[in-house]
Design an enzyme around this catalytic site. Sequence first.
Site, short mmCIF file in Angstrom:
data_model
loop_
_atom_site.label_atom_id
_atom_site.label_comp_id
_atom_site.label_asym_id
_atom_site.label_seq_id
_atom_site.Cartn_x
_atom_site.Cartn_y
_atom_site.Cartn_z
N HIS A 35 0.93 -1.03 -0.02
CA HIS A 35 -0.09 0.07 0.15
C HIS A 35 0.75 1.25 -0.05
O HIS A 35 1.76 1.33 0.61
CB HIS A 35 -0.81 -0.11 1.18
CG HIS A 35 -1.50 -1.26 1.46
ND1 HIS A 35 -2.81 -1.54 0.59
CD2 HIS A 35 -1.52 -2.31 2.50
CE1 HIS A 35 -3.29 -3.01 1.08
NE2 HIS A 35 -2.73 -3.26 2.10
N TYR A 53 0.73 36.86 -15.63
CA TYR A 53 -0.51 36.60 -15.70
C TYR A 53 -1.06 36.90 -17.21
O TYR A 53 -1.71 36.20 -17.87
CB TYR A 53 -1.61 37.23 -14.61
CG TYR A 53 -2.89 36.60 -15.02
CD1 TYR A 53 -3.34 35.37 -14.91
CD2 TYR A 53 -4.17 37.42 -15.36
CE1 TYR A 53 -4.64 34.78 -15.04
CE2 TYR A 53 -5.01 37.02 -15.61
CZ TYR A 53 -5.45 35.86 -15.51
OH TYR A 53 -6.77 35.24 -15.84
N LYS A 109 -2.10 34.39 -20.22
CA LYS A 109 -3.54 34.31 -20.90
C LYS A 109 -3.19 34.02 -22.31
O LYS A 109 -3.86 33.28 -23.11
CB LYS A 109 -4.15 35.33 -20.66
CG LYS A 109 -4.74 35.46 -19.32
CD LYS A 109 -5.59 36.78 -18.79
CE LYS A 109 -6.61 37.10 -19.71
NZ LYS A 109 -7.33 38.20 -19.62
#
Length: 230
Positions: free
Chosen positions: A43, A174, A178
Amino acid sequence: MYIKMEVEFDEDTGALQIGGQEVFVMVFEPGQEVFDKSLDQHHQFPGVATSVVFPQLSIGTKVDVFTSSGGFGATDHHCFNYHVCNKRFVFGSVPALEIPADVREHLRIGAPITCADRLVSLVTAVHAADGAWLLRVTAARAGQVSGHARQQRRGAGRTVRAGRSVYGPVQLPYEQLKAHAFRKRRPRRDAAESCALFYNDSEVRITFNKGEFELMHWRLPGPLVSHGFK
């Protein structure tokens, strides 16, 4: 599922037994990548492979940590951790326990973490945050994201710089981002698939990509665990 137990832990060797049966434990450094096919039978939770199953834990669960000096508290925090095993990216936002510096000195890799005298996790790694130490309690966290994904290529985790955002395998201011994303209408057929991880003090972003085309973008709560034990 909780593990009913009589736990025996040898601080000198790190050996762990439950009900007289030896438990397999392999702890990974935060972000470690390994290639060992024998680990596929066990696991895996973020930062650990083991022969036992850990339960889901909710924020606020009170736990006890096995140390020579004793340690206990509530999992009032969370942090993000991951490892990669045989190209399998195992990750998650897991509960964390704030511990004082004097308790940290007594922590032992693989030591049991219990709840109501039942094994729920193991000591694996700590994270320094705002002057405190967070001990992650790795498991499948209830009510939060954890999982695994097969990936062929993965770059090292990168810090998101101020004033930037993320698309696919890159970060840009940013406005530039875009325009960059708008140009990526579809992936090239022969482009390689990859996974990228970005982070800051409070957030982790994971993107799955084909070339520079973003297929999937996840935003997860941090911080990213950055300390094992030396």
